[in-house]
Design a protein around this motif. Structure first.
Motif, PDB file in Angstrom:
ATOM      1  N   LEU A   1       0.819  -1.199   0.000  1.00 22.17           N
ATOM      2  CA  LEU A   1       0.000   0.000   0.000  1.00 22.17           C
ATOM      3  C   LEU A   1       0.863   1.263   0.000  1.00 22.17           C
ATOM      4  N   GLN A   2       1.889   1.275   0.848  1.00 24.46           N
ATOM      5  CA  GLN A   2       2.725   2.458   1.001  1.00 24.46           C
ATOM      6  C   GLN A   2       3.508   2.754  -0.260  1.00 24.46           C
ATOM      7  N   VAL A   3       4.149   1.733  -0.810  1.00 18.92           N
ATOM      8  CA  VAL A   3       4.984   1.935  -1.994  1.00 18.92           C
ATOM      9  C   VAL A   3       4.128   2.221  -3.224  1.00 18.92           C
ATOM     10  N   SER A   4       2.976   1.564  -3.320  1.00 22.48           N
ATOM     11  CA  SER A   4       2.109   1.792  -4.480  1.00 22.48           C
ATOM     12  C   SER A   4       1.597   3.229  -4.511  1.00 22.48           C
ATOM     13  N   LEU A   5       1.161   3.741  -3.362  1.00 23.53           N
ATOM     14  CA  LEU A   5       0.583   5.081  -3.305  1.00 23.53           C
ATOM     15  C   LEU A   5       1.627   6.183  -3.291  1.00 23.53           C
ATOM     16  N   LEU A   6       2.787   5.925  -2.688  1.00 25.46           N
ATOM     17  CA  LEU A   6       3.771   6.988  -2.474  1.00 25.46           C
ATOM     18  C   LEU A   6       5.062   6.819  -3.274  1.00 25.46           C
ATOM     19  N   PHE A   7       5.121   5.804  -4.132  1.00 27.39           N
ATOM     20  CA  PHE A   7       6.293   5.690  -5.005  1.00 27.39           C
ATOM     21  C   PHE A   7       5.886   5.401  -6.455  1.00 27.39           C
ATOM     22  N   PHE A   8       5.181   4.301  -6.684  1.00 25.59           N
ATOM     23  CA  PHE A   8       4.853   3.931  -8.059  1.00 25.59           C
ATOM     24  C   PHE A   8       3.768   4.831  -8.658  1.00 25.59           C
ATOM     25  N   LEU A   9       2.798   5.271  -7.870  1.00 30.82           N
ATOM     26  CA  LEU A   9       1.802   6.220  -8.380  1.00 30.82           C
ATOM     27  C   LEU A   9       2.431   7.560  -8.753  1.00 30.82           C
TER      28      LEU A   9
ATOM     29  N   PHE B   1      14.564   8.937  -8.937  1.00 26.10           N
ATOM     30  CA  PHE B   1      14.072   7.612  -9.296  1.00 26.10           C
ATOM     31  C   PHE B   1      15.200   6.671  -9.717  1.00 26.10           C
ATOM     32  N   ILE B   2      16.314   7.204 -10.219  1.00 25.95           N
ATOM     33  CA  ILE B   2      17.467   6.353 -10.509  1.00 25.95           C
ATOM     34  C   ILE B   2      18.060   5.814  -9.211  1.00 25.95           C
ATOM     35  N   CYS B   3      18.086   6.655  -8.173  1.00 22.83           N
ATOM     36  CA  CYS B   3      18.651   6.227  -6.885  1.00 22.83           C
ATOM     37  C   CYS B   3      17.693   5.328  -6.111  1.00 22.83           C
ATOM     38  N   TRP B   4      16.436   5.734  -6.013  1.00 22.99           N
ATOM     39  CA  TRP B   4      15.485   5.003  -5.172  1.00 22.99           C
ATOM     40  C   TRP B   4      14.757   3.897  -5.917  1.00 22.99           C
ATOM     41  N   GLY B   5      14.724   3.943  -7.237  1.00 22.99           N
ATOM     42  CA  GLY B   5      14.006   2.930  -8.008  1.00 22.99           C
ATOM     43  C   GLY B   5      14.495   1.512  -7.774  1.00 22.99           C
ATOM     44  N   PRO B   6      15.804   1.222  -7.964  1.00 20.14           N
ATOM     45  CA  PRO B   6      16.286  -0.150  -7.738  1.00 20.14           C
ATOM     46  C   PRO B   6      16.014  -0.670  -6.339  1.00 20.14           C
ATOM     47  N   TYR B   7      16.137   0.208  -5.351  1.00 23.18           N
ATOM     48  CA  TYR B   7      15.909  -0.200  -3.956  1.00 23.18           C
ATOM     49  C   TYR B   7      14.454  -0.618  -3.744  1.00 23.18           C
ATOM     50  N   ASN B   8      13.503   0.181  -4.207  1.00 19.27           N
ATOM     51  CA  ASN B   8      12.090  -0.158  -4.034  1.00 19.27           C
ATOM     52  C   ASN B   8      11.686  -1.365  -4.862  1.00 19.27           C
ATOM     53  N   ILE B   9      12.227  -1.476  -6.064  1.00 14.64           N
ATOM     54  CA  ILE B   9      11.921  -2.644  -6.896  1.00 14.64           C
ATOM     55  C   ILE B   9      12.458  -3.919  -6.244  1.00 14.64           C
ATOM     56  N   LEU B  10      13.660  -3.844  -5.681  1.00 19.58           N
ATOM     57  CA  LEU B  10      14.233  -5.020  -5.025  1.00 19.58           C
ATOM     58  C   LEU B  10      13.430  -5.398  -3.780  1.00 19.58           C
ATOM     59  N   LEU B  11      12.979  -4.402  -3.019  1.00 17.87           N
ATOM     60  CA  LEU B  11      12.131  -4.693  -1.866  1.00 17.87           C
ATOM     61  C   LEU B  11      10.834  -5.363  -2.305  1.00 17.87           C
ATOM     62  N   PHE B  12      10.289  -4.912  -3.412  1.00 18.36           N
ATOM     63  CA  PHE B  12       9.069  -5.515  -3.942  1.00 18.36           C
ATOM     64  C   PHE B  12       9.317  -6.957  -4.357  1.00 18.36           C
TER      65      PHE B  12
END
Length: 334
Positions: A191-199, A238-249
């Protein structure tokens, strides 16, 4: 690499539990990098705030967003020494500090995401929706509302995690972690990542696609220089935080089957985390570089205009001298 494994139930392969004793740990490297990031981020963001407050117009919408971004980066940065000591040793600051640092970490992360999204939407309205009734006063109000909303939403998002994290003892070592079971953690994370990162990412991709299309169709691109600055800030985030959030997912869906896979996943996670945390150093560098480029362009333009005016003066002088020479020649001829 040797690894030991213990099977808790031979008849059920899904119950295999691996005890990996000799895995490579990135904790020491991560702690050292966090200290370096802290030093560079504090120096860069404090210098950026000083420059903006001293030399720039803070009523300008982009500058207002960048000031809030710098504050967000500094808030996130101040948690890094705590996490550095945690990874170098263990958590020694108590449960209140554990909850506070977790909350501050999330506020810094998600406020940056919302601010960058608001900056992109502002550029979208200004460039693509040119007939939209928007004057400078309305844009300033939108920017102030967006900045306040970013802090409120970031704070609200941090409360859940701050409440859940606890300090626990294991083998004489303290940890600052969320003790909830995996399903509860995954649901909250989705919920958190979908609403506050991917959206926000989807909104930004849509806005910049429309902006790029409009800019390419417009022959006059002088007033779109700010778009490049905002785009660089967004891309860096998004270059810095993207890989981190994708890996957590991915890790929330994938469970390693052996010690080698577990070690590789842990190393990838540590590298992506260092890259993500280093983002707080990026905004000052990008802003200063963009300002240097703009200053160089303005200086070149002034020099070019000065040369043109000097050349015009020389031509006028030569013409005047030639005319005088012609008149004197005619007089002597008579």
């Amino acid at each position: 690499m040797e690894s030991n494994s213990t099977v808790s139930d031979v008849d059920d392969s899904s119950d295999v539990v691996y005890l990996c004793d000799e895995m490579f740990s990135f904790d020491t490297i991560s702690g050292a990098f966090f200290i370096l990031i802290f030093i560079f981020s504090v120096a860069g963001n404090c210098l950026l705030l000083l420059v903006l407050v001293t030399y720039e117009n803070l009523k300008h919408v982009t500058n207002l967003f960048i000031v809030n971004l710098a504050c967000s980066d500094l808030i996130f940065t101040f948690t890094l020494p705590f996490w550095a000591i945690y990874y170098l040793h263990h958590w020694v600051f108590g449960e209140f500090a554990c909850k506070l640092m977790t909350a501050v970490y999330i506020v810094g992360l998600y406020s940056s995401t919302i601010l960058l999204t608001a900056m992109t939407v502002d550029r979208f309205i200004l460039v693509v929706l040119q007939n939209w009734p928007s004057n400078s006063v309305k844009r300033q109000r939108f920017a102030m509302v967006a900045c306040v909303a970013s802090w409120v939403i970031g704070t609200a998002a941090s409360l859940r995690d701050a409440i859940k994290v606890k300090v626990e003892q294991s083998d004489g070592m303290s940890t600052c972690e969320d003790p909830s079971d995996g399903h509860d953690i995954n649901l909250g994370y989705y919920l958190q990542v979908s609403l506050l990162f991917f959206l926000p990412l989807a909104i930004i991709v849509f806005c910049y696609s429309a902006i790029l299309k409009t800019v390419l169709q417009d022959s006059c691109r002088k007033r779109y220089r700010t778009i490049v600055v905002v785009f660089c800030l967004v891309a860096a985030f998004f270059i810095c935080w993207g890989p981190y959030n994708i890996l957590l997912f991915i890790t929330s869906l994938y469970e390693p089957k052996d010690c080698d896979a577990m070690e590789q996943l842990e190393i990838a996670y540590s590298i992506c985390r260092i890259l993500a945390y280093s983002h707080c150093c990026m905004n000052p560098l990008l802003f200063m570089h963009s300002q240097n480029l703009l200053c160089c362009k303005k200086a070149k333009k002034r020099n070019r205009e000065r040369n043109i005016s000097q050349n015009a003066s020389v031509i006028q002088n030569v013409t005047f001298v030639a005319q005088n020479s012609a008149v004197m020649f005619e007089l002597h001829s008579e």
